[in-house]
Write a protein that holds these residues in place. Structure first.
Motif, PDB file in Angstrom:
ATOM      1  N   MET B   1       0.828  -1.191   0.000  1.00  0.00           N
ATOM      2  CA  MET B   1       0.000   0.000   0.000  1.00  0.00           C
ATOM      3  C   MET B   1       0.871   1.252   0.000  1.00  0.00           C
ATOM      4  SD  MET B   1      -2.982   1.291  -0.035  1.00  0.00           S
ATOM      5  CE  MET B   1      -4.040  -0.116   0.321  1.00  0.00           C
ATOM      6  N   ASP B   2       1.949   1.237   0.747  1.00  0.00           N
ATOM      7  CA  ASP B   2       2.815   2.396   0.788  1.00  0.00           C
ATOM      8  C   ASP B   2       3.792   2.369  -0.373  1.00  0.00           C
ATOM      9  OD1 ASP B   2       3.543   0.103   2.286  1.00  0.00           O
ATOM     10  OD2 ASP B   2       5.380   1.124   2.843  1.00  0.00           O
ATOM     11  N   ARG B  46      -6.866   7.995  -1.550  1.00  0.00           N
ATOM     12  CA  ARG B  46      -7.378   6.797  -0.867  1.00  0.00           C
ATOM     13  C   ARG B  46      -6.476   6.359   0.281  1.00  0.00           C
ATOM     14  NH1 ARG B  46      -9.103   6.315  -6.163  1.00  0.00           N
ATOM     15  NH2 ARG B  46     -11.174   5.408  -6.483  1.00  0.00           N
ATOM     16  N   GLU B  47      -5.172   6.513   0.091  1.00  0.00           N
ATOM     17  CA  GLU B  47      -4.251   6.135   1.160  1.00  0.00           C
ATOM     18  C   GLU B  47      -4.493   6.985   2.401  1.00  0.00           C
ATOM     19  OE1 GLU B  47      -0.207   6.938   0.218  1.00  0.00           O
ATOM     20  OE2 GLU B  47       0.595   5.816   1.930  1.00  0.00           O
ATOM     21  N   ALA B  49      -7.157   8.595   3.078  1.00  0.00           N
ATOM     22  CA  ALA B  49      -8.512   8.329   3.570  1.00  0.00           C
ATOM     23  C   ALA B  49      -8.510   7.151   4.545  1.00  0.00           C
ATOM     24  CB  ALA B  49      -9.447   8.062   2.393  1.00  0.00           C
ATOM     25  N   SER B  50      -7.845   6.077   4.149  1.00  0.00           N
ATOM     26  CA  SER B  50      -7.810   4.912   5.028  1.00  0.00           C
ATOM     27  C   SER B  50      -6.940   5.192   6.243  1.00  0.00           C
ATOM     28  CB  SER B  50      -7.286   3.694   4.268  1.00  0.00           C
ATOM     29  OG  SER B  50      -5.916   3.843   3.996  1.00  0.00           O
ATOM     30  N   LEU B  51      -5.925   6.023   6.056  1.00  0.00           N
ATOM     31  CA  LEU B  51      -5.026   6.371   7.160  1.00  0.00           C
ATOM     32  C   LEU B  51      -5.772   7.156   8.235  1.00  0.00           C
ATOM     33  CD1 LEU B  51      -1.982   5.716   7.296  1.00  0.00           C
ATOM     34  CD2 LEU B  51      -1.547   8.130   6.868  1.00  0.00           C
ATOM     35  N   GLY B  53      -9.096   7.207   8.378  1.00  0.00           N
ATOM     36  CA  GLY B  53     -10.353   6.543   8.684  1.00  0.00           C
ATOM     37  C   GLY B  53     -11.574   7.320   8.246  1.00  0.00           C
ATOM     38  N   SER B  55     -13.824   8.983   4.540  1.00  0.00           N
ATOM     39  CA  SER B  55     -14.028   8.738   3.118  1.00  0.00           C
ATOM     40  C   SER B  55     -13.108   9.662   2.309  1.00  0.00           C
ATOM     41  CB  SER B  55     -15.485   8.989   2.750  1.00  0.00           C
ATOM     42  OG  SER B  55     -15.688  10.323   2.386  1.00  0.00           O
ATOM     43  N   PRO B  56     -12.920   9.349   1.046  1.00  0.00           N
ATOM     44  CA  PRO B  56     -12.013  10.171   0.226  1.00  0.00           C
ATOM     45  C   PRO B  56     -12.439  11.621   0.097  1.00  0.00           C
ATOM     46  CG  PRO B  56     -12.464   8.075  -0.846  1.00  0.00           C
ATOM     47  CD  PRO B  56     -13.383   8.148   0.322  1.00  0.00           C
TER      48      PRO B  56
END
Lengths: 232, 232
Positions: B1-2, B46-47, B49-51, B53, B55-56
């Motif tokens: 992912m990174d 997206r990265e 966003a997930s980081l 927590g 939404s984009p």
DNA sequence: TGAAGTTTTATGTGATCACAATTTGATGGC
DNA sequence: GCCATCAAATTGTGATCACATAAAACTTCA
């Protein structure tokens, strides 16, 4: 649909190679510059979206960017509008312009070459022509290009975005004032600036730029004009 | 992912009264300030966003705002990253800081009162304490508050957003340099500034502010330090 | 007639989805 | 071993939708 006053934005041709957000951004930016958005008038996303014929999404992004640049203002209500002007704020903006732009000009001077100076002279001639024709719109436009062409001689740009922000904040009010009176004094200051550039005289250049800005904004700083701007 | 290097952002508590976009914005802003985002490293929506927590969507808005403020840079590829630094650009940023902040200080001087000066003195004491403790992080933080408290005495704010933009562009690199060396010279400059404020001496204040900035950035302007910053 | 309370509408925020463009990784050829 | 080529995955962009909140319009009562 229109809350108080109707809004009319002159749309430019949509370039296919550019994203919709960018197109919306430049459209709204020019609308601010041309004073087509009444200060204090609340701008709604959906209204602009239908006005430009796009979905709300690009509008949101453009509004946020313009707000970050000081062209628009997000109120506590999360409503966005062209900031209202005050006499003191106007003065602060002009003084900031003088401080930043005279500095930017001095920092750009060492990088100036004859080619660029020639281009600058060309722009000055264009201002002459527009001035004679009484075309205040073009005068303002080319005058900005004149200043920008000086500052951007410096290849390591950090001041230009800040200066553009100040222009954005001043422009809607400058335009209202400029429509009353086409100035011709600037020519002298421009000549002073160009001569200073030719002589590589940083101090003279700073003074010429400062005087040019001050002169260009002085007419708007008169109490009656400012009052008209504020209440407009 | 990174992509290349993993990213770690220290999240602050999410305040319910504030929008997610604002929270994301301040989180990312602080990450830039703390140098937690490697320059040149591509940041994907997206990265992040997930980081964080979320939404984009809020990420997109925050990235656009930070880009407009110069904290991030949007490349032609539409990729966003912390701008890379060069020695010349660093110098230009410092000179722009001096021009803008000495001006802002002078413009704020007439509005200064004893209450605010007392608060400024308090901050200077806090810097003293943090300096003695070797806490470079706090020194930088409170030092910014020190400057901000001077400039914001002026109630008609137009320069502060511009100055914050310069701070954002410098901060990630200042921090790397500051971790090597905790300075103590600034105290003198701060005292000069506070005395100038007490005397309402605009010229002395300008000089003190200019010297403070120049001193604070001088250590980073040494070729070897700059080289380390650039390649980092 | 005017002000306070209530309902209705409009708006910003944030999530999800589709799509085109870009990047990445694998494959084949020199 | 190196580079061009192609396929798969990733990413930004933009549209649509749901929801909570703020503004507006309407009603009601003094």
């Amino acid at each position: 649909m229109d809350k108080h006053s109707p809004i009319h934005i002159t749309l430019e041709q949509r370039d296919e190679a550019v994203t919709i957000t960018q197109w919306v951004y430049s459209s709204l930016r020019r609308a601010v510059m041309l004073g087509q958005l009444p200060p204090g008038r609340a701008l709604t996303i959906r209204e602009l979206a239908s006005l430009l014929g796009v979905s709300p999404m690009p509008i949101r992004e453009a509004l946020r960017q313009l707000s970050a640049e000081g062209a628009l203002e997000i109120q506590g209500n999360r409503r966005v509008m062209v900031p209202r002007m005050t006499a003191m704020k106007f003065n602060e903006l002009v003084e900031a312009r003088i401080a930043l732009e005279s500095h930017a000009a001095a920092q750009a001077l060492p990088y100036m070459d004859s080619d660029r100076l020639a281009q600058i002279r060309t722009l000055d001639d264009q201002i002459d022509v527009a001035e004679a024709a009484g075309d205040a719109e073009t005068v303002m436009q080319v005058n900005q290009d004149f200043h920008r062409l000086i500052y951007t001689a410096n290849p390591h740009q950090v001041t230009m975005p800040l200066i553009e922000s100040l222009w954005l904040q001043l422009a809607p009010f400058m335009r209202v004032a400029a429509s009353n009176l086409v100035e011709y004094y600037q020519i002298d200051r421009h000549h002073e600036a160009m001569e200073a550039i030719a002589r590589q005289d940083a101090i003279a250049l700073r003074l010429a730029i400062a005087a040019d800005i001050r002169d260009g904004c002085a007419f708007a700083a008169s109490p009656e004009t400012l009052q008209a701007l504020i209440s407009a």
